[in-house]
Design a protein around this motif. Structure first.
Motif, mmCIF file in Angstrom:
data_model
loop_
_atom_site.group_PDB
_atom_site.id
_atom_site.type_symbol
_atom_site.label_atom_id
_atom_site.label_comp_id
_atom_site.label_asym_id
_atom_site.label_seq_id
_atom_site.Cartn_x
_atom_site.Cartn_y
_atom_site.Cartn_z
ATOM 1 N N LYS A 71 0.820 -1.194 0.000
ATOM 2 C CA LYS A 71 0.000 0.000 0.000
ATOM 3 C C LYS A 71 0.859 1.250 0.000
ATOM 4 O O LYS A 71 1.994 1.249 0.465
ATOM 5 N N ASN A 72 0.283 2.311 -0.503
ATOM 6 C CA ASN A 72 0.981 3.579 -0.630
ATOM 7 C C ASN A 72 0.619 4.522 0.509
ATOM 8 O O ASN A 72 -0.393 4.350 1.193
ATOM 9 N N GLU A 95 -0.838 8.102 0.995
ATOM 10 C CA GLU A 95 -1.628 9.040 0.206
ATOM 11 C C GLU A 95 -1.671 10.393 0.931
ATOM 12 O O GLU A 95 -1.913 10.447 2.141
ATOM 13 N N PRO A 150 -0.300 3.699 4.963
ATOM 14 C CA PRO A 150 -0.683 2.383 4.426
ATOM 15 C C PRO A 150 -1.511 1.564 5.409
ATOM 16 O O PRO A 150 -2.304 0.715 4.999
ATOM 17 N N SER A 167 0.682 10.382 -4.247
ATOM 18 C CA SER A 167 0.662 8.968 -3.880
ATOM 19 C C SER A 167 2.106 8.467 -3.864
ATOM 20 O O SER A 167 2.801 8.521 -4.884
ATOM 21 N N VAL A 168 2.557 8.006 -2.685
ATOM 22 C CA VAL A 168 3.954 7.604 -2.499
ATOM 23 C C VAL A 168 4.036 6.088 -2.414
ATOM 24 O O VAL A 168 3.369 5.462 -1.582
ATOM 25 N N HIS A 169 4.864 5.501 -3.263
ATOM 26 C CA HIS A 169 5.042 4.054 -3.269
ATOM 27 C C HIS A 169 6.106 3.639 -2.260
ATOM 28 O O HIS A 169 6.974 4.444 -1.889
ATOM 29 N N PHE A 194 7.016 8.555 -6.321
ATOM 30 C CA PHE A 194 5.730 9.165 -5.999
ATOM 31 C C PHE A 194 5.125 9.826 -7.233
ATOM 32 O O PHE A 194 5.831 10.191 -8.177
#
Length: 338
Positions: A21-22, A24, A41, A315-317, A322
């Motif tokens: 999950k990212n 947000e 996340p 949105s950051v992975h 991102f």
């Protein structure tokens, strides 16, 4: 001969695993105030500031809309950077729309004029209804599952020692002259560094020039960041070259209004910072003119009269890459991991 079915089973099992999950982040347009929603996340949420009071609950409605988009039904942590109306004014209206569980602030307001007292008293009324109050102190870690949220400044104090990997001399300090001392709430702002894996984002509220100086001069206690939430909406009371270039951001997001913040001098300081890739803005800054605003593509609200309320979404992975999205035009840009 049996390796093939075993491989198929392994691949099938991997497909059933939940996707990573990212983080947000929603930069909500509260017309030159601040309201930034973080959704970890784990699903836990943190809102930094609540925008203005009044305006037919405009800011509370916009925060609630972003929260609904993110699947957030309660604010787990509300961090109030300081007690000015564009940051704390919206608390009563927001509390009528979403439960607020934990309140975080720097302690008592240092301003005591009638309106300041009214704002602080209204805030205390709703803080008393929450489940928990956390007094922010430099070095404190806010316990949000899946994130590392560290307080850098609060109530006029800052961290005493450099963060891991930081502490290098800042060559820009010699040219960074100090300003007159600031006795307002701005200098008391709760500033935070938020980490998700290797991704680092900094939010200093409205922290003013001299307090920024103490964090990065003569040595930079913070280190570098990927994303800089521009201090003080881009007002020239903040955003010194020593601070901005010291933290060396890749991307900056400015929560300015059409006629609030967005100073030309601050915009140029950020724009010319080495390694800066882009500036994104919640509004076109009228005072800045064409030469001191981002291209239209990177501005969420371009029409002063439209009162559009478009937000910027990040949105950051987990790998630190991102994506920044402008909800006005659906333009999105991906930034790879550092």
């Amino acid at each position: 001969m049996r390796a093939f079915p075993i491989l198929l089973l392994a691949l099938a099992g991997a497909a059933l695993l939940p996707a990573a999950k990212n983080l947000e982040i929603y930069f909500i347009d509260v017309e030159g105030g601040q309201a930034t929603l973080f959704v970890a996340p784990s699903g836990e949420s943190m809102l930094i500031d609540t925008g203005w009071s009044g305006n037919n609950s405009r800011d509370a409605n916009r925060i609630a809309a972003a929260a609904k988009h993110a699947g957030v039904k309660a604010i787990d942590y509300l961090l109030i950077t300081h007690f000015h109306e564009d940051h704390v004014g919206g608390v009563p209206q927001l509390a009528g729309k979403l439960p607020i569980r934990t309140f975080i602030d720097h302690g008592e307001s240092v301003e005591h004029d009638p309106r300041a007292k009214e704002l602080y008293a209204a805030y205390l009324e709703y803080r008393a209804k929450g489940k928990q109050h956390i007094l922010a102190k430099p070095g404190l870690t806010i316990p949000i599952k899946g994130l590392d949220v560290q307080v850098l400044t609060a109530d006029g104090d800052e961290i005493g020692s450099p963060l891991p990997g930081a502490g290098q001399a800042n060559p820009l300090c010699a040219a960074d002259s100090l300003r007159a001392p600031d006795a307002t709430e701005n200098a008391r702002s709760v500033g935070t560094l938020i980490r998700f894996g290797n991704f680092r984002i900094i939010d200093m509220g409205d922290l003013t020039w001299n307090k920024e100086h103490e964090l990065v001069c003569p040595n930079n206690k913070i280190g570098t960041v990927d994303l800089y939430i521009v201090s003080h909406h881009g007002s020239d009371l903040s955003g010194s070259p020593a601070f901005v270039q010291g933290i060396h951001p890749r991307v900056a997001i400015m929560d300015n209004g059409a006629r609030k913040g967005g100073s030309a001098s601050v915009w140029q300081t950020i724009h010319t910072s080495p390694g800066l890739e882009d500036i994104w803005q919640l509004h076109y800054a009228i005072a800045g003119g064409k030469d001191n605003n981002a291209p239209d593509t990177f501005i969420a609200n371009t029409d002063e009269q439209g009162d559009q309320g478009n937000w910027i979404h990040v949105s950051v992975h987990p790998d630190g890459s991102f994506i920044v999205t402008n909800t006005r035009n659906k333009y999105a840009k991906t930034y790879g991991p550092r």
